[in-house]
Design a protein around this motif. Structure first.
Motif, mmCIF file in Angstrom:
data_model
loop_
_atom_site.group_PDB
_atom_site.id
_atom_site.type_symbol
_atom_site.label_atom_id
_atom_site.label_comp_id
_atom_site.label_asym_id
_atom_site.label_seq_id
_atom_site.Cartn_x
_atom_site.Cartn_y
_atom_site.Cartn_z
ATOM 1 N N GLN A 41 0.811 -1.220 0.000
ATOM 2 C CA GLN A 41 0.000 0.000 0.000
ATOM 3 C C GLN A 41 0.849 1.278 0.000
ATOM 4 N N GLU A 42 1.855 1.307 0.831
ATOM 5 C CA GLU A 42 2.657 2.546 0.931
ATOM 6 C C GLU A 42 3.443 2.793 -0.355
ATOM 7 N N TRP B 224 2.451 1.798 -3.323
ATOM 8 C CA TRP B 224 1.438 2.213 -4.294
ATOM 9 C C TRP B 224 1.174 3.718 -4.182
ATOM 10 N N GLU B 225 1.056 4.191 -2.942
ATOM 11 C CA GLU B 225 0.792 5.624 -2.750
ATOM 12 C C GLU B 225 1.973 6.459 -3.263
ATOM 13 N N LEU C 166 1.750 6.549 -7.042
ATOM 14 C CA LEU C 166 0.732 7.490 -7.532
ATOM 15 C C LEU C 166 1.258 8.929 -7.499
ATOM 16 N N ASN D 47 -3.249 -3.330 -5.614
ATOM 17 C CA ASN D 47 -3.523 -2.119 -6.383
ATOM 18 C C ASN D 47 -2.885 -2.258 -7.757
#
Ligand SMILES: C[S@@+](CC[C@H](N)C(=O)[O-])C[C@H]1O[C@@H](n2cnc3c(N)ncnc32)[C@H](O)[C@@H]1O
Length: 218
Positions: free
Chosen positions: A147-148, A150-151, A154, A197
């Motif tokens: 998750q981190e 992926w952020e 982005l 993701n």
């Protein structure tokens, strides 16, 4: 390419001798690149499913490259070549401008420790290098379970206006019916219910004006 290399093996020396990537394949076709192919599940399936395209997979770990190579060689795929080297070198110093129809970066190493984050594949400098080698309207596909990371991806991609996010992950169109995932890592993660993701970005045409072709339906 010599026979001792095996049917699907490409070597950096062949390319640095001035021969372009197209010379690795018997027929010139639209070219897709996978970065960090691991054991080769995704790229071998893609090469089988799309004989009208060429596929190049780069993997830095010799052990995984050899596994992928053995699997690819047993299928004698004329449209698939595997290279054991650092993808960053390949992208920055070997590939020609606008030579790739698509780039796939599926489950890149997340390097979760703060002091290791600089080793991550997906950083602004690599995204800019990819802009050079992607053809107009070429696609960048990214997937990760982290998750981190992926952020951070982005944020990095948002800093590159030439990359336009598409409304869906277009690689899903090529997932065989009944299959859990495209890659070995994806299959493993989906089995354990981990959140994944994924996104597709289109490389804006070099003559395209900013804002053109940004409709969410693309
Ligand atoms: C987490 S694994 C994912 C493998 C595969 N994509 C999958 O989803 O099953 C990441 C892979 O990227 C490879 N890799 C890491 N850095 C690389 C680089 N600079 N060039 C090429 N491959 C790299 C690693 O050796 C590893 O096999």
């Amino acid at each position: 390419m010599t026979c001792s290399q095996g049917f699907c093996e490409a070597r950096l020396n062949d390319l640095s001798a001035g021969q372009g990537v197209d010379s690795l394949f018997p027929i010139r076709r639209p070219l897709e690149l996978e970065i960090g192919c691991g054991k080769g599940r995704f790229i071998i399936r893609s090469a089988v499913a799309y004989p009208d395209r060429n596929f190049l997979a780069v993997e830095v770990a010799r052990r995984f490259h050899n596994i992928a190579l053995r699997r690819a060689n047993s299928r004698q795929l004329a449209n698939l070549r595997l290279l054991c080297t650092d993808a960053k070198f390949l992208i920055r110093h070997v590939l020609a401008d606008a030579s790739l129809r698509a780039v796939h970066i599926l489950f890149p190493d997340p390097w979760p420790k703060t002091r290791h984050k600089k080793r991550r594949m997906l950083q602004p400098d690599l995204l800019h290098a990819l802009l050079r080698v992607l053809e107009d309207d070429g696609c960048l596909h990214i997937a990760t379970d982290h998750q981190e990371y992926w952020e951070a991806i982005l944020v990095a991609v948002a800093g590159v206006p030439e990359l336009v996010r598409m409304s869906r992950f277009t690689l899903d169109d090529r997932l065989p019916v009944g299959e859990l995932g495209h890659t070995n890592y994806e299959v493993k993660y989906r089995r354990t219910g981990r959140v994944i993701n994924q996104g597709t970005w289109r490389r804006r045409g070099r003559k395209e004006k900013p804002g053109e072709g940004d409709s969410p339906g693309r």
